[in-house]
Write a protein that holds these residues in place. Sequence first.
Motif, mmCIF file in Angstrom:
data_model
loop_
_atom_site.group_PDB
_atom_site.id
_atom_site.type_symbol
_atom_site.label_atom_id
_atom_site.label_comp_id
_atom_site.label_asym_id
_atom_site.label_seq_id
_atom_site.Cartn_x
_atom_site.Cartn_y
_atom_site.Cartn_z
ATOM 1 N N ARG A 1 -3.245 5.112 -2.171
ATOM 2 C CA ARG A 1 -4.303 5.823 -1.442
ATOM 3 C C ARG A 1 -3.900 7.288 -1.304
ATOM 4 O O ARG A 1 -2.807 7.584 -0.811
ATOM 5 C CB ARG A 1 -4.502 5.196 -0.063
ATOM 6 C CG ARG A 1 -4.911 3.731 -0.165
ATOM 7 C CD ARG A 1 -5.328 3.188 1.175
ATOM 8 N NE ARG A 1 -5.822 1.835 1.056
ATOM 9 C CZ ARG A 1 -6.623 1.254 1.934
ATOM 10 N NH1 ARG A 1 -7.052 1.940 2.994
ATOM 11 N NH2 ARG A 1 -7.021 0.006 1.774
ATOM 12 N N GLU B 1 -6.234 3.341 9.007
ATOM 13 C CA GLU B 1 -7.094 2.953 7.870
ATOM 14 C C GLU B 1 -6.582 1.683 7.189
ATOM 15 O O GLU B 1 -7.346 0.793 6.831
ATOM 16 C CB GLU B 1 -7.135 4.093 6.841
ATOM 17 C CG GLU B 1 -8.030 5.253 7.239
ATOM 18 C CD GLU B 1 -8.003 6.369 6.195
ATOM 19 O OE1 GLU B 1 -7.440 6.168 5.103
ATOM 20 O OE2 GLU B 1 -8.559 7.452 6.489
ATOM 21 N N VAL B 2 -5.279 1.623 6.987
ATOM 22 C CA VAL B 2 -4.680 0.503 6.247
ATOM 23 C C VAL B 2 -4.528 -0.721 7.155
ATOM 24 O O VAL B 2 -4.566 -1.868 6.681
ATOM 25 C CB VAL B 2 -3.302 0.929 5.658
ATOM 26 C CG1 VAL B 2 -2.572 -0.237 5.011
ATOM 27 C CG2 VAL B 2 -3.497 2.048 4.638
ATOM 28 N N HIS C 1 -4.071 11.069 0.068
ATOM 29 C CA HIS C 1 -4.444 11.839 1.261
ATOM 30 C C HIS C 1 -4.169 13.318 1.014
ATOM 31 O O HIS C 1 -3.043 13.698 0.667
ATOM 32 C CB HIS C 1 -3.626 11.372 2.471
ATOM 33 C CG HIS C 1 -3.880 9.947 2.849
ATOM 34 N ND1 HIS C 1 -4.739 9.588 3.865
ATOM 35 C CD2 HIS C 1 -3.393 8.782 2.332
ATOM 36 C CE1 HIS C 1 -4.770 8.272 3.965
ATOM 37 N NE2 HIS C 1 -3.965 7.758 3.048
ATOM 38 N N VAL D 1 0.859 -1.192 0.000
ATOM 39 C CA VAL D 1 0.000 0.000 0.000
ATOM 40 C C VAL D 1 0.893 1.239 0.000
ATOM 41 O O VAL D 1 1.815 1.354 0.813
ATOM 42 C CB VAL D 1 -0.933 0.024 1.233
ATOM 43 C CG1 VAL D 1 -1.708 1.338 1.292
ATOM 44 C CG2 VAL D 1 -1.897 -1.156 1.183
ATOM 45 N N ASN E 1 -3.744 0.197 -5.114
ATOM 46 C CA ASN E 1 -2.846 0.213 -3.949
ATOM 47 C C ASN E 1 -2.192 1.574 -3.702
ATOM 48 O O ASN E 1 -1.275 1.700 -2.897
ATOM 49 C CB ASN E 1 -1.770 -0.882 -4.061
ATOM 50 C CG ASN E 1 -0.902 -0.766 -5.304
ATOM 51 O OD1 ASN E 1 -1.341 -0.247 -6.327
ATOM 52 N ND2 ASN E 1 0.326 -1.236 -5.226
ATOM 53 N N SER F 1 0.561 5.122 0.586
ATOM 54 C CA SER F 1 -0.270 6.255 1.036
ATOM 55 C C SER F 1 0.417 7.532 0.584
ATOM 56 O O SER F 1 1.537 7.827 1.013
ATOM 57 C CB SER F 1 -0.418 6.228 2.556
ATOM 58 O OG SER F 1 -1.160 5.091 2.953
ATOM 59 N N ALA G 1 -3.558 7.284 8.397
ATOM 60 C CA ALA G 1 -3.412 6.314 7.299
ATOM 61 C C ALA G 1 -3.058 4.927 7.837
ATOM 62 O O ALA G 1 -3.548 3.909 7.330
ATOM 63 C CB ALA G 1 -2.338 6.790 6.323
#
Length: 450
Positions: free
Chosen positions: A61, A104-105, A63, A38, A59, A40, A101
């Motif tokens: 994300r 969240e992940v 922000h 992932v 994959n 971020s 983050a």
Amino acid sequence: MAITTDSHVAVLAFPFGSHGQAILAVTLRLASAAPSTVFSFFNTAQSNSSLFSSDRPANIRVHDVSDGVPEGTVLTGNPQQAVELFLEAAPEILRKEIAVAEKEVGRKVNCMLTDAFIWFAGDMAAEMKASWVAFWTSGPNSLTAHLNTDLIRETIGVKEVDGRMEETLEFITGMEKIRVKDIPEGVVSGNLNSVFAKMLHQMSLVLPRASAVFINSFEELDPILTDNLKSKLKRYLNIGPLALLSQRETIVHDPNGCLAWMEKRSPASVAYISFGTFLTPPPGELVAIAQGLESSKVPFVWSLKEKNMVHLPKGFLDRTREQGIVVPWAPQVELLKHEATGVFVTHCGWHSVLESVCGGVPMICRPFFGDQRVNGRSVEVVWEIGMTIINGVFTKDGFEKCLDRVLVQDDGKKMKDNAKKLKEQAHEAVSAKGSFFVNFKGLLDTVVNI
């Protein structure tokens, strides 16, 4: 072959100029190679809105983070003010957003992949027990100057600098042809106490702690500086030229018909003029460029924002209708690889220089600030693939002489030959056995911790 890992990488973009675009290009490539990692991506809302469409890898994300401008503050219009407000607020803002983050992940961040300007990421990574990988978005010459800030200050002397501008940096391997006046502001010239200068100095002190530092370049462009930087940093990776890789993947966007216009021109005859997305020479120089083009009769494609076209001499567009085109936007990479392009008139931003190298096109350089002067000097005396504009600013006669020298004189033929050799090496770097793939694998291994 895709890499499988459960890593979580925090990508910290510097939201000004073309920095966000540059780190996103690398992030997309890494995300594609490691689909179970992932990424971020932290950046201001304004910068993110210009970078992302709805179509992006699952994959990555995105922000949005605050730009650091206090509520009710009216910016003066000086770009440095926005940069300084962001840098002052960013450590606290980013710490909070990364924690969000991670929740969240459901995974702790194990690598911080950041623009090198975000120097404090080294401390943040250490606190989080994560690795830190930094992206220097310019070239090896300016990076070398910054990493040697203290040595240059001790050797040249900050107070004596005005009298030593023409001296060369003979005490730094690979910089023997670079003059004091070519190196970026904040090293020994300009306001050394500005937030930006202090940021660059802090960066120079902490980059050797990073697990890896990578740049968009190729080793053969400057092998001496590559060796020098490898000796100063834990891991130094050239992962370019990225322009050659992205060319294989994108559909050409040419709303103003530049490429169709080029098809009617002779090989190596056209001057392509562009000063990047964010820079425009002052009105007097725009007039001088127009006058030089008109009197030289050189065919041209000039990328100039519509709001600046009012500065062109009266009747210029009508009189040169058959000779050239002035457009608000041009497909630069495609133009620089077109056989009709004979010279690139540029501000010498690193990406523009590298794109010209990839196209084998000589340059006429008009640097403004930052790394542009050292890039222009490298073009002229290190790689010998172009020249800097006479006396540093555009005049009608000076520009005409430059066009003649590059496009007509024997000097220009040598520049073209040298540019062709570098073009071949650039293409070799991204071939199946080239340095890009070895170095990119090294970057991937460092970032996803496999």
